[in-house]
Motif scaffolding. Structure first.
Motif, PDB file in Angstrom:
ATOM      1  N   ARG A 121     -55.855 -49.702  15.436  1.00 17.37           N
ATOM      2  CA  ARG A 121     -55.341 -48.762  16.419  1.00 17.37           C
ATOM      3  C   ARG A 121     -55.937 -49.030  17.803  1.00 17.37           C
ATOM      4  NH1 ARG A 121     -54.838 -42.778  14.081  1.00 17.37           N
ATOM      5  NH2 ARG A 121     -54.192 -42.557  16.244  1.00 17.37           N
ATOM      6  N   ASP A 122     -56.820 -48.167  18.307  1.00 20.52           N
ATOM      7  CA  ASP A 122     -57.302 -48.318  19.681  1.00 20.52           C
ATOM      8  C   ASP A 122     -58.551 -49.179  19.790  1.00 20.52           C
ATOM      9  OD1 ASP A 122     -58.849 -46.406  18.325  1.00 20.52           O
ATOM     10  OD2 ASP A 122     -59.393 -45.387  20.183  1.00 20.52           O
ATOM     11  N   THR A 162     -47.952 -60.390  22.664  1.00 23.72           N
ATOM     12  CA  THR A 162     -46.685 -60.479  23.367  1.00 23.72           C
ATOM     13  C   THR A 162     -46.456 -59.167  24.106  1.00 23.72           C
ATOM     14  OG1 THR A 162     -45.444 -59.557  21.509  1.00 23.72           O
ATOM     15  CG2 THR A 162     -45.771 -61.957  21.533  1.00 23.72           C
ATOM     16  N   ARG A 163     -45.429 -59.121  24.930  1.00 20.54           N
ATOM     17  CA  ARG A 163     -45.109 -57.880  25.639  1.00 20.54           C
ATOM     18  C   ARG A 163     -44.859 -56.734  24.661  1.00 20.54           C
ATOM     19  NH1 ARG A 163     -46.482 -56.656  30.713  1.00 20.54           N
ATOM     20  NH2 ARG A 163     -46.367 -58.504  32.012  1.00 20.54           N
ATOM     21  N   GLU A 164     -44.127 -57.012  23.603  1.00 20.22           N
ATOM     22  CA  GLU A 164     -43.813 -55.971  22.621  1.00 20.22           C
ATOM     23  C   GLU A 164     -45.075 -55.499  21.909  1.00 20.22           C
ATOM     24  OE1 GLU A 164     -40.865 -55.270  18.744  1.00 20.22           O
ATOM     25  OE2 GLU A 164     -41.005 -57.235  19.697  1.00 20.22           O
ATOM     26  N   LEU A 169     -49.783 -51.543  21.406  1.00 24.09           N
ATOM     27  CA  LEU A 169     -51.220 -51.309  21.563  1.00 24.09           C
ATOM     28  C   LEU A 169     -51.476 -50.156  22.536  1.00 24.09           C
ATOM     29  CD1 LEU A 169     -53.894 -54.070  22.003  1.00 24.09           C
ATOM     30  CD2 LEU A 169     -53.910 -52.078  23.482  1.00 24.09           C
ATOM     31  N   LEU A 170     -50.748 -50.135  23.645  1.00 23.20           N
ATOM     32  CA  LEU A 170     -50.936 -49.070  24.636  1.00 23.20           C
ATOM     33  C   LEU A 170     -50.602 -47.696  24.061  1.00 23.20           C
ATOM     34  CD1 LEU A 170     -49.524 -50.665  27.918  1.00 23.20           C
ATOM     35  CD2 LEU A 170     -51.918 -50.383  27.242  1.00 23.20           C
ATOM     36  N   HIS A 173     -53.553 -45.742  23.019  1.00 25.49           N
ATOM     37  CA  HIS A 173     -54.456 -45.288  24.078  1.00 25.49           C
ATOM     38  C   HIS A 173     -55.875 -45.853  23.975  1.00 25.49           C
ATOM     39  CE1 HIS A 173     -51.267 -42.556  25.159  1.00 25.49           C
ATOM     40  NE2 HIS A 173     -51.297 -42.005  23.964  1.00 25.49           N
ATOM     41  N   PRO A 174     -56.022 -47.184  23.942  1.00 25.51           N
ATOM     42  CA  PRO A 174     -57.388 -47.745  23.974  1.00 25.51           C
ATOM     43  C   PRO A 174     -58.080 -47.405  25.288  1.00 25.51           C
ATOM     44  CG  PRO A 174     -55.744 -49.463  24.293  1.00 25.51           C
ATOM     45  CD  PRO A 174     -54.980 -48.230  23.935  1.00 25.51           C
ATOM     46  N   GLU A 175     -59.407 -47.344  25.249  1.00 26.92           N
ATOM     47  CA  GLU A 175     -60.172 -47.021  26.446  1.00 26.92           C
ATOM     48  C   GLU A 175     -59.975 -48.098  27.507  1.00 26.92           C
ATOM     49  OE1 GLU A 175     -64.193 -46.600  25.237  1.00 26.92           O
ATOM     50  OE2 GLU A 175     -63.832 -44.825  24.000  1.00 26.92           O
TER      51      GLU A 175
END
Length: 277
Positions: A121-122, A162-164, A169-170, A173-175
């Motif tokens: 996840r993040d 990749t962009r996708e 990933l965004l 909500h990674p720091e």
């Protein structure tokens, strides 16, 4: 400070998102390799869920075999159903069997701790480690989680996405980076490092641990949805920048490339060729 419940707020209004299932999975994710069982109170603290909710979830997971509680009021531990699922999931990481000898030889040659990490996840989570046989090394356990923006393995992940994959990933909500920059900018920086050198190193001001140096290379398998990472790490005095670039980084890069060829992706790097891909 109690962490937020381990669900995805972006999905709370999505009719297809099963919040109860997400909470049950967050209970399973609360366990770590060095735990000697967890009580409901400990699980509640780690997940941010109310203790009454945790009690219902652990009872249900226990009935289904995902958790076990040897005696009444004893701590919960991973159960046989969860262990069986883990063996099934491990089949997607079969390339690690081929990597075993290579990575142990790499650890012995460089005197560093060699790590295999995946996105969780993040963050990125350590799934396997190889320690040098004749040298002291830093000590990180399987299951340890590192910030994406503050670790070389996280940087390799960003650079290989990749962009996708980056959009997914965004959504977790990674720091952001410690220097106040954006993950998009850091992704472009990481991609530039991979294209130029074939490995990633985190700038000192971004490191989650200021006294540990590391270098990482991404890897792709047809059985996995995104990139995974191999890394070499050590204390700064063992792995200064000049040693990373003169020896350890190139050796790690070539070892991962050899593994990539062994699993049938001859000559194909784990990252897109353009920073804009």
């Amino acid at each position: 400070m109690t962490p937020a419940p381990d669900t995805r707020p972006d999905y709370e209004d999505d009719r297809n998102f099963a919040t109860a299932l997400a909470r049950g999975l967050s209970v399973l994710r609360a366990f770590r390799t060095d735990d000697d069982g967890l009580s409901n109170a400990q699980i509640a603290e780690r997940t941010g869920l109310p203790k009454s909710t945790v009690s219902r979830l652990t009872y249900t997971l226990g009935c289904l075999g995902y958790l076990t509680q040897p005696q009444r009021n004893d701590r919960y531990r991973p159960g046989p159903t969860l262990l069986a699922m883990g063996h099934v999931a491990a089949a997607s990481l079969a390339f690690l069997d081929s990597a075993q000898g290579m990575m142990q030889a790499l650890a012995d040659q460089t005197g560093t701790l060699v790590l295999f990490a995946v996105r969780d996840r993040d963050k990125v989570a350590l799934m396997r480690t190889w320690r040098p046989q004749r040298a002291a090394s830093i000590w990180l356990e399987v299951g340890h989680r590192l910030p994406i923006a503050g670790s070389s393995s996280g940087l390799a992940l960003l650079g290989a996405t990749t962009r996708e994959e980056f959009a997914g990933l965004l959504a977790d909500h990674p720091e952001p980076p410690l220097d106040g920059g954006t993950l998009e900018d850091l992704r472009l920086e990481a991609r530039g490092q991979l294209i130029a050198k074939g490995y990633t190193v985190v700038r000192l001001g971004l490191r989650y641990s200021s006294n540990i140096s590391a270098v990482s290379v991404p890897f792709r398998s047809a059985r996995l949805a995104g990139p995974v990472m191999f890394s070499c790490g050590a204390l700064d005095d063992v792995l200064p920048d000049d040693r990373i670039h003169a020896h350890v980084g190139p050796v790690l890069r070539e070892t991962v490339a050899r593994l990539q060829r062994l699993v049938g992706a001859d000559g194909v790097p784990a990252w897109p060729g353009s920073p804009n891909d």
